[in-house]
Design an enzyme around this catalytic site. Structure first.
Site, PDB file in Angstrom:
ATOM      1  N   ASP A 191      -4.364   0.547  12.845  1.00  0.00           N
ATOM      2  CA  ASP A 191      -3.568  -0.115  11.792  1.00  0.00           C
ATOM      3  C   ASP A 191      -2.584  -1.148  12.368  1.00  0.00           C
ATOM      4  O   ASP A 191      -1.698  -0.812  13.136  1.00  0.00           O
ATOM      5  CB  ASP A 191      -2.813   1.013  11.052  1.00  0.00           C
ATOM      6  N   HIS A 223       4.028   2.245   7.712  1.00  0.00           N
ATOM      7  CA  HIS A 223       3.178   1.808   8.817  1.00  0.00           C
ATOM      8  C   HIS A 223       3.934   1.800  10.149  1.00  0.00           C
ATOM      9  O   HIS A 223       5.136   1.533  10.190  1.00  0.00           O
ATOM     10  CB  HIS A 223       2.629   0.407   8.540  1.00  0.00           C
TER      11      HIS A 223
END
Lengths: 559, 559
Positions: free
Chosen positions: B196, B370
């Site tokens: 990610d 994130h």
């Protein structure tokens, strides 16, 4: 003078600039005299589809034009001078006072409109203009364009200060702000302070241009290839920093983008940009120098589609293409609404192999031209105003600025967070919101000023979402029958060639239902029939496609 | 299997998620087996006028559907599960594996589409799925929605890890990430890591949810009136924090906004949201409690026009109006493109007298889901991959993530920054970009999938800027003469009632010029005549108004 203002009161209000960042225009009114400060435009956000600019409603000034003594300009940014050409079309302005760079920028704006008779004069830093009972003097400030000034209106009731756009930079690129004069005003007494609220939300002291200058020199030293720098063309001081960093690292400078070329020319002419003659080179000379000795200075820091940097990023620039080792520096911040375009440009640049440096805690490539909250407090401390009115900002910025003023010494209740048009009436000993004058937004689109209203904007919005579908029918008014099959046309709705089935269904539906209607009526009411067709198609299409195109029924009659 | 993939190579590629944040869909292919990871949508930016969603081009999967063993879902966010309903219409998927909350969300999505035959199964945290030669296992991560997992595809050539969306939160609201399993994979050997990249640009370690939790409790203690909190409805952990802060400060909670009501219901049912029975109260009970004992939990953190908070701010909410002492807390960040709407909502709230707190260094009301760059390094250190492919991000994020990987130990040349469709072919000892499969954007608008192309979008853009003007003429094909005066209609162009002069000028112009044309031709070529009218009006209108409405000539014929 509006009837709600008493004879000894000084009226102070905005026609633009409160509740928004843009179209700044402030008015000081005393008895039969009016002074206007600034005349800007606002760049519309995405909701104002197709609108070029927004300007203030000038009605109040038009109705009171005989009282206007002068328009005074604080500095040369478009949100302070961009409206002058529109103002002059409607309102008689006897004289415009401005200084330095702003004079040049206003002149070049008005060149296209030679029809106006306007007297444009330069005010001097230490001058005091006597404009009747009201007098005006100035104090120098720091901002992101040279020659920015605060305005002092000396009224019989006391001093009213308008800061203009400002920050306090203790190590500026240009001259210092005039701390002594500002402090002296505070000592003598300030009745009312109008102060720039743009960065009131930021709990900080805006960093100095010198920090940016040093950081850029550092970056220029470290990068091996060409330095491609994009910044706001109006920030002449920043351009000078790029020049100095280039000289310090032995780089030659080539300039791209119309407004940047213009800035460099004007800047050199007026002495803001200083460089040996050999520093700026022509575009065809670039190849003579190794990449490590070249700076490309260009427009496009906001990802504007046709700016030099955007074309370089897209690979469509005629002369510059990204090569290995290039570093692109954004010496700028994102104006709200431009984030996506900037982000797109950066991705493209990375993809073409450039390195990209933006403003961040690790690399100070930009600083704001507006005072952070700590500098706003300093302005409040230096001027010690009795009354306070935050200006130049969205509502939350004004509100926070007003709270800050109260915390720094303005008496609770003496702060006024107002809307455009609200008139603050002040005397030596009092201040009150006396009433409201006409104020609002006027849209400029091409040559049209004020001919776009909410109906047109709503239609544009509607059209932008699902396009339109038009059903055109021709009726013979003698027989009350359709002459031909309905003609179905669409744009922006669906790719009709792929959906010809839908088109013929719609045509059949209109034919059937309208024919039925026509049989049962005596005389044709076209408005009613149009409404009928609109409802019929809206429901049918929504059920079939879940879309809502604008329905445009057209009825032609023949006999 | 595409002919460019060798028999011993494992193909890894994205159909969505590279060069963008959204429509995530990754594929692992080995011989006659395909595993698909995630099936998301992308929320379009402002340039895609009227488009609801963007989904990947599923052609490759359609053409290879017999090889598909399973679709595996990492977590329940829309950019990972929102495309399932569209995928199933086109491609045969034998089984979908998901866990916990994602299962519930997928079920509720598919309920509206009972036509599909799909086998939805829950995978267990410690399960290993044998799907042929490829096997799949899981490891728990931290993210902004419960039940987020990383995926391990065990191939004959080695382990391929897909992190899903993740961060490392050492003091999470839910369970810990499974550091031990991740480290163990690193010990055993990881062939390829897909990780990610969303926050790769941020040189930091994302702050913990616990910090946010404590900050919100602090804020709740300090505010005297009602606490009105807006957050992402999918962030069930965050909602639980609001519940805990309310309990700790003796506040009752009332919930507004459909998706928030849904989250609270599902969250309570599944055990993510824990509260005494009396904590949540009905809307009609609110008046029984003093303002200081009330929390209003609602949707609208992005300024969405119809969300609860936006209606409260606009003063159009049926039950809640801002009262003195209210504090609105945005427990959220601005998704790019939403800044202006959020800013508008905040201004309105201030104007109605509310205090507003947003996420800032002074008040931690939000943290990202994130990993920042430091956590990305930790993932790289724990897994020690031989090859690395950054995923889930715009190009610059992928690029920076790849640079980070090389700095942390991945061998230079073993990192692959790819586009959607690029196939990475890996074996124990090699990795190469072997070729490209079909990939691209498909637009969903209402019921239509893929029927909107660039022509339609260009028309919408065109219409949004200056509207349209239609000139309708009826020609008698026997006499080759106009039957009636041209009918001029416009929408979104100019307020025609105010400019009736322009309308009749245009009508006269068309009448004159078209009549001239008709006299000089033998047979009617309507396409040619339409082009003629379009050019005629485009020039005339541009010169008169400096605008460029879409010109839509319509020719009706009668005889």
């Amino acid at each position: 003078m509006p009837n709600f203002l008493k004879n000894n009161e000084v009226g102070v209000f905005a026609l633009g600039g409160l509740g928004e960042v843009g179209k700044n225009m402030y008015v000081v009114e005393y008895q039969d005299e009016i002074i206007v400060i600034d005349s800007g435009i606002l760049f519309p956000d995405d909701h104002l589809l197709g609108i070029d600019y927004v300007i203030p409603d000038y009605t109040y000034l038009f109705e009171n034009q005989d009282k206007i003594k002068a328009l005074i300009i604080t500095h040369g940014h478009m949100d302070h001078i961009g409206g002058i050409e529109y103002l002059l079309r409607r309102v008689k302005i006897p004289v415009i006072y401005a200084n330095g760079l702003a004079i040049g920028l206003i002149k070049s704006k008005l060149e296209n409109h030679r029809g106006y008779r306007v007297d444009l004069k330069e005010y001097q830093e230490y001058e005091k203009l006597v404009l009747g009972k009201l007098k005006v003097s100035f104090f120098r400030t720091n901002h992101s364009i040279p020659d920015s000034f605060g305005i002092v209106v000396h009224s019989p009731e006391g001093r009213i200060i308008h800061t203009g756009d400002f920050k306090f930079d203790f190590t500026p690129t240009g001259p210092d702000a005039d701390y002594q004069r500002i402090a002296e005003l505070g000592k003598k007494g300030v009745l009312l302070l109008l102060s720039d609220s743009t960065n009131a939300e930021l709990n900080e002291f805006t960093k100095s241009e010198t920090l940016v200058s040093e950081s850029i020199k550092d970056i220029f030293t470290q990068i091996e290839g060409r330095a491609i720098v994009a910044t706001f063309a109006s920030n002449v001081h920043r351009v000078q920093q790029m020049v100095e960093a280039s000289i310090a690292t032995g780089r030659k400078i080539v300039v791209y983008g119309r407004s940047m070329v213009n800035t460099v020319e004007v800047g050199k002419e007026m002495g803001y940009i200083k460089a040996p003659k050999t520093t700026f080179i022509d575009r065809n000379q670039v190849r003579k120098y190794p990449a490590s000795k070249v700076t490309i200075l260009c427009t496009g820091s906001q990802g504007e589609p046709f700016a030099a940097l955007s074309r370089i990023a897209a690979g469509t620039h005629r002369q510059i293409s990204i090569q290995h080792g290039d570093t692109v520096i954004f010496s700028s911040s994102a104006i709200p609404g431009n984030q996506e375009s900037i982000s797109h440009t950066i991705n493209q640049l990375f993809k073409r192999g450039a390195d990209v440096i933006t403003n961040s805690p690790l690399s100070d490539t930009h600083t704001s031209g507006h005072a952070g909250r700590e500098e706003l407090k300093l302005m409040l401390k230096l001027t010690k105003p009795k009354y306070f009115m935050p200006i130049h900002g969205e509502y939350r910025m004004l509100k926070i600025h007003a709270q800050t003023a109260v915390k720094t010494g303005v008496k609770k209740g003496n702060e006024f967070v107002l809307d455009n048009g609200d008139m603050l009436a002040v005397t030596k000993n009092s201040a009150r919101v006396a009433g409201k004058v006409q104020a609002g937004d006027v849209y400029v689109d091409g040559k049209g000023i004020g001919d776009i209203g909410n109906v047109v904007l709503r239609d544009r919005k509607y059209l932008s979402e699902d396009g339109l579908l038009s059903a055109i029918i021709t009726i013979n008014t003698k027989t009350n029958k359709l002459v031909t099959d309905p003609n179905i046309i669409s744009r922006g709705f669906i790719y009709m060639k792929e959906r010809s089935e839908l088109t013929s269904e719609i045509s059949d539906l209109v034919k059937e239902k309208v024919s039925e209607k026509l049989e049962n009526i005596q005389s044709l009411d076209t408005s009613r029939l149009k409404r009928y067709i609109t409802n019929l198609l809206r429901n049918y299409i929504n059920q079939k496609t879940e879309r809502n195109p604008m329905i445009l029924p057209v009825i032609m009659t023949v006999n």
